[in-house]
Design a protein around this motif. Sequence first.
Motif, mmCIF file in Angstrom:
data_model
loop_
_atom_site.group_PDB
_atom_site.id
_atom_site.type_symbol
_atom_site.label_atom_id
_atom_site.label_comp_id
_atom_site.label_asym_id
_atom_site.label_seq_id
_atom_site.Cartn_x
_atom_site.Cartn_y
_atom_site.Cartn_z
ATOM 1 N N PRO A 11 0.838 -1.206 0.000
ATOM 2 C CA PRO A 11 0.000 0.000 0.000
ATOM 3 C C PRO A 11 0.868 1.249 0.000
ATOM 4 O O PRO A 11 1.989 1.247 0.529
ATOM 5 N N ALA A 12 0.349 2.310 -0.588
ATOM 6 C CA ALA A 12 1.145 3.527 -0.778
ATOM 7 C C ALA A 12 1.694 4.077 0.529
ATOM 8 O O ALA A 12 2.817 4.601 0.576
ATOM 9 N N ASP A 13 0.939 3.957 1.617
ATOM 10 C CA ASP A 13 1.388 4.529 2.886
ATOM 11 C C ASP A 13 2.497 3.718 3.556
ATOM 12 O O ASP A 13 3.106 4.178 4.513
ATOM 13 N N ARG A 14 2.760 2.501 3.044
ATOM 14 C CA ARG A 14 3.821 1.670 3.628
ATOM 15 C C ARG A 14 4.920 1.336 2.639
ATOM 16 O O ARG A 14 5.924 0.720 2.973
ATOM 17 N N SER A 15 4.748 1.728 1.410
ATOM 18 C CA SER A 15 5.682 1.353 0.362
ATOM 19 C C SER A 15 7.091 1.861 0.643
ATOM 20 O O SER A 15 8.077 1.138 0.480
ATOM 21 N N GLU A 16 7.202 3.101 1.065
ATOM 22 C CA GLU A 16 8.523 3.688 1.296
ATOM 23 C C GLU A 16 9.259 2.961 2.418
ATOM 24 O O GLU A 16 10.460 2.686 2.320
ATOM 25 N N ASP A 57 12.940 -13.849 8.025
ATOM 26 C CA ASP A 57 13.017 -12.527 8.670
ATOM 27 C C ASP A 57 12.268 -11.483 7.857
ATOM 28 O O ASP A 57 11.511 -10.671 8.408
ATOM 29 N N ILE A 58 12.482 -11.487 6.553
ATOM 30 C CA ILE A 58 11.831 -10.504 5.686
ATOM 31 C C ILE A 58 10.323 -10.715 5.681
ATOM 32 O O ILE A 58 9.536 -9.754 5.750
ATOM 33 N N LEU A 59 9.885 -11.961 5.627
ATOM 34 C CA LEU A 59 8.449 -12.234 5.627
ATOM 35 C C LEU A 59 7.806 -11.814 6.944
ATOM 36 O O LEU A 59 6.672 -11.316 6.960
ATOM 37 N N ALA A 60 8.524 -12.005 8.053
ATOM 38 C CA ALA A 60 7.992 -11.564 9.348
ATOM 39 C C ALA A 60 7.823 -10.048 9.375
ATOM 40 O O ALA A 60 6.822 -9.525 9.894
ATOM 41 N N PHE A 61 8.775 -9.338 8.795
ATOM 42 C CA PHE A 61 8.662 -7.870 8.707
ATOM 43 C C PHE A 61 7.465 -7.469 7.842
ATOM 44 O O PHE A 61 6.687 -6.578 8.205
ATOM 45 N N LEU A 62 7.292 -8.129 6.714
ATOM 46 C CA LEU A 62 6.180 -7.803 5.823
ATOM 47 C C LEU A 62 4.835 -8.107 6.472
ATOM 48 O O LEU A 62 3.871 -7.355 6.293
ATOM 49 N N ALA A 120 4.271 -7.982 9.708
ATOM 50 C CA ALA A 120 4.074 -6.928 10.711
ATOM 51 C C ALA A 120 3.638 -5.617 10.072
ATOM 52 O O ALA A 120 2.901 -4.826 10.684
ATOM 53 N N GLU A 121 4.068 -5.373 8.836
ATOM 54 C CA GLU A 121 3.678 -4.150 8.128
ATOM 55 C C GLU A 121 2.290 -4.249 7.514
ATOM 56 O O GLU A 121 1.797 -3.280 6.933
ATOM 57 N N ASP A 169 -2.260 -8.754 4.848
ATOM 58 C CA ASP A 169 -3.684 -8.429 4.908
ATOM 59 C C ASP A 169 -4.096 -7.369 3.893
ATOM 60 O O ASP A 169 -5.131 -7.496 3.238
ATOM 61 N N ASP A 170 -3.285 -6.318 3.761
ATOM 62 C CA ASP A 170 -3.664 -5.170 2.922
ATOM 63 C C ASP A 170 -2.963 -5.144 1.579
ATOM 64 O O ASP A 170 -3.317 -4.339 0.717
#
Length: 317
Positions: free
Chosen positions: A8-13, A54-59, A61-62, A66-67
């Motif tokens: 999503p645009a608000d989390r992309s950066e 690790d990367i999937l866990a971060f994604l 959490a972000e 879901d979104d």
Amino acid sequence: MHLRLIAPADRSERVLDTLVTDPRVTSVVRIPGAAHRPDGDLIECDVTREATSDILAFLRAEGLYDDGAVALSSVDSAPSRNAQAAEKAAPGAPDDAVIWDAVVDQAYNEAGGSWVYYAFLTLATMIAAVAVVTDSSILVVGAMVVGPEFGVVAALAVGIFLRKGGLSRASLVLLVKGFVLAIVLTAIAALLARAVGWVDVADVTAARPLTGFIWRPDRWSAVVAVLAGCAGVLSQTAGRGNALVGVFISVTTVPAAGDLALSLALWAPHHIGGAAAQLGINLAGMTVAGVVTLLLQRLIWRSYLRVKRRAGARVEA
């Protein structure tokens, strides 16, 4: 591993910055606003197997699970210098890393069941029944290879290990339904074959030097089931699917089901208990071995990472 993400645009950066700054990630690409359903930025990158969890866990959490969207695929070869540098930055060997999200996703797919699963299991059981009648070791191997049951056994082990009750129940129900259906249909086929004079009870009870082991389980049946279960789970978690063929031809689940179906149809009561025991020993042995293998993989990997972190901390100090 290759990741294709919709952020999503608000989390992309934030997602992009995390991927770019992680030395275990390479080949990062973002195309703003390229994604629809869901809407967002398309981000692709390559990640070492060791860093994928690790990367999937971060994604997760972000909120991308879901979104947004997360898709994972294997990269067969990455000979570039950037990829080699990323691999050096990741501790451990790629085969030792377990991508738990992928393991769970595969387990749910296996436990879902399909008519193809029932068809393959029934056909394999019928081939095994023919192997019993003809005392053919070649057909026994063929039935083992055709049988699709190990994926469901592995899913059951994953469900038990991760304490996912729904996955465990679905896997167990699918195993029971699949073997019951395969045995019933094979027994019906055996009754038809007896009606036309193709088979009789002597085909089951006669000395079978090449296939008699199917209905006579012993301690080695349990040993082989455990070893095969370990090898099968390792092959799936390490992405070595080619090793599964060896697992298929190591255990006598499907041949035991074929022998059981024939014994029921032609009524060879002395064989029924042995064939049923062989089937149960193999399924139970593989399941227990799968759970233990997953436990050891997690413990060994976590212990290795702790040792590496302590060593890195001493170097920095």
